[in-house]
Design an enzyme around this catalytic site. Structure first.
Site, mmCIF file in Angstrom:
data_model
loop_
_atom_site.group_PDB
_atom_site.id
_atom_site.type_symbol
_atom_site.label_atom_id
_atom_site.label_comp_id
_atom_site.label_asym_id
_atom_site.label_seq_id
_atom_site.Cartn_x
_atom_site.Cartn_y
_atom_site.Cartn_z
ATOM 1 C CG HIS A 89 -1.894 -0.882 1.282
ATOM 2 N ND1 HIS A 89 -3.154 -0.519 0.861
ATOM 3 C CD2 HIS A 89 -2.349 -2.162 1.871
ATOM 4 C CE1 HIS A 89 -4.460 -1.631 0.673
ATOM 5 N NE2 HIS A 89 -3.599 -2.463 1.368
ATOM 6 C CB CYS A 147 -2.281 4.027 -4.432
ATOM 7 S SG CYS A 147 -3.771 3.083 -4.656
#
Length: 489
Positions: free
Chosen positions: A322, A365
């Site tokens: 992430h 991301c």
């Protein structure tokens, strides 16, 4: 998500439940946009504007929080592909905590709370509050309550309900024990407020366009000996790849996260497998680290930077996790900046890597925005008003501080800053899978395409796709000083 499903959910929710949903969404929807909402349909429109209803994940989390799991079966008919994003979930523990307090606070204790707050808040405003959620909104408006400012609420609950006070204290204890995720107020399609400590900005480095097809036609194959190179070829234009193995490829694969803010990353094992197969065929020694905390990531990379790379031609590091703008997350949900990933391999710290290519591929991301597609403007030959040809830019600003200042680095990002990247829970991430496809094609081709040409094709192929109705734009950044051609050994 289809409107018939949303309409059926709206019919099942009463006004108090709609108010609770609006309260839970205050961190992701502009608060003024929530003020005049009267039913769930109005809230759904606001969430659609933010791209939060492109799959059922966020709405499912909302319904579970208000204990309407009976409505989840309406969402199970959603036939969309199981794509996810490598970003923070939008619903915060703080907002869920306040909802729990609201649920368990008796009417008598609510009235006592309002009475005790009269000296701290506007009397007229506090008397107009009908629920604890209304009280919390007023406390937030006056600055006496926030996700890190819970003293006033805790002191109130100590006087009213010891069990609820203990719930708040447990949350405060977790705040001191665990690194904090980046809050995401007012998520925007065009930008996002980032609370990371600002870093000094360096000069922006441009991204190479793909080379013409005839460039590099005469470059010798990596399988050939250096001694047979024709004098027509300029060896100084290309990185030498003469050792076997070529070097190391290190993969940090974070799938399972320890806290409550980041979900597990289904599908990442497919990325690790694709990278392992590819770089093994390219002649690299593979090292895979699964599920590392932020400190473990730093330790692994610092230790790697101390190795002797004298007999290596290149280094590859792939991070699957992430992320947020300018950082990735360890499994403990602590941030590791992109600079921390590359710093152990700069010339001063890893002298045996000087002059050798260091490739970093980051699947994560870099924000919470969703990219939408735009049609190109007419070209100059089609339009006579002199405006010229250009494309509308939906990407955020490029933060060049994430590019190392030393030479011979390449940083391949799954997405531009401030936006999400997508991952299929069955087949792997969009970026890594396309990267492996294009590197394989180049390695098998008789053409001598360098890595920047390959990444340009990755950009083109990924940008063509549509994921949950949105777009993804990868971004390579580099300080390479030569061309790098990767062929199977």
């Amino acid at each position: 998500m289809d409107r018939l499903t949303l309409s059926r959910i709206d019919e099942e929710l009463d006004s108090s439940e709609v108010a609770a949903l609006c309260f839970l969404c205050r961190d992701v929807v502009n608060r003024k946009r929530l003020e005049k909402i009267e039913d769930a349909k109005g809230l759904f429109l606001r969430l659609e504007e933010k791209g939060l209803l492109e799959n059922h994940l966020f709405l499912s989390e909302l319904l579970r929080t208000i204990r309407r799991a009976d409505l989840l079966n309406l969402l199970e008919t959603d036939s969309r592909r199981p794509e996810e994003t490598d970003s923070n979930p939008m619903l915060s523990d703080y907002r869920v905590l306040l909802y729990q307090v609201y649920e368990d606070l008796t009417k008598e204790n609510l009235n006592k709370m309002k009475f005790l707050l009269i000296d701290k808040l506007n009397r007229r405003q506090i008397e107009a509050c009908n629920t604890a959620l209304d009280v919390f909104v007023e406390m937030e408006r006056t600055g006496s309550l926030s996700n890190t400012k819970l003293d006033v609420l805790h002191d109130l609950l100590l006087k009213l309900d010891q069990q609820l006070a203990s719930t708040v204290q447990d949350y405060r204890r977790r705040l001191t024990q665990m690194p904090q995720p980046t809050p995401q107020p007012h998520v925007s399609m065009d930008h996002q407020n980032i609370n990371n400590t600002p870093q000094p900005k360096h000069a922006s480095l441009s991204v190479s366009e793909s080379e013409p097809s005839d460039v590099g036609q005469n470059v010798y194959s990596d399988a050939e000996s250096v001694t047979v190179i024709s004098s027509l070829y300029d060896q100084t234009e290309y990185y030498a790849l003469s050792h076997n193995p070529r070097g190391m490829c290190v993969v940090i694969n974070n799938e399972k996260f320890l806290g409550k803010e980041l979900k597990n990353r289904a599908g990442t094992q497919q990325d690790e497998c694709a990278l392992r197969n590819l770089f093994t065929r390219l002649g690299f020694t593979m090292v895979v680290h699964n599920n590392l905390t932020a400190d473990d990531m730093r330790h692994v990379l610092r230790e790697l930077g101390t190795r002797n790379f004298r007999d290596h031609d290149a280094l590859v590091v792939c991070v699957l996790s992430h992320g947020e703008n300018g950082c990735v997350f360890g499994t403990d949900e602590e941030q590791v900046s992109l600079r921390e990933l590359t710093q152990p391999f700069t010339s001063g710290r890893a002298p045996t890597l000087v002059g050798k290519p260091k490739l970093f591929f980051i699947q994560a991301c870099q924000g919470s925005g969703y990219q939408r597609g735009s049609m190109p403007y007419p070209s100059a030959s089609q339009e006579k008003d002199g405006n010229g040809s250009r494309l509308e830019e939906d990407a955020g600003r490029v933060y060049a501080e994430t590019v190392p200042s030393d030479a011979d680095f390449l940083l391949g990002m799954a997405t531009v800053p401030e936006y999400k990247s997508f991952r299929n829970t069955s087949t792997g991430s969009i970026y890594i899978q396309e990267l492996c496809i294009q590197l394989t094609k180049a390695a098998e081709s008789p053409e001598e395409d360098d890595i920047l040409s390959v990444l340009t094709r990755v950009n083109r192929e990924v940008s063509k796709g549509e994921f949950l109705r949105y777009k993804q734009m990868p971004e390579p950044k580099y300080t390479l000083t030569k061309k790098l051609v990767l062929k199977f050994v």
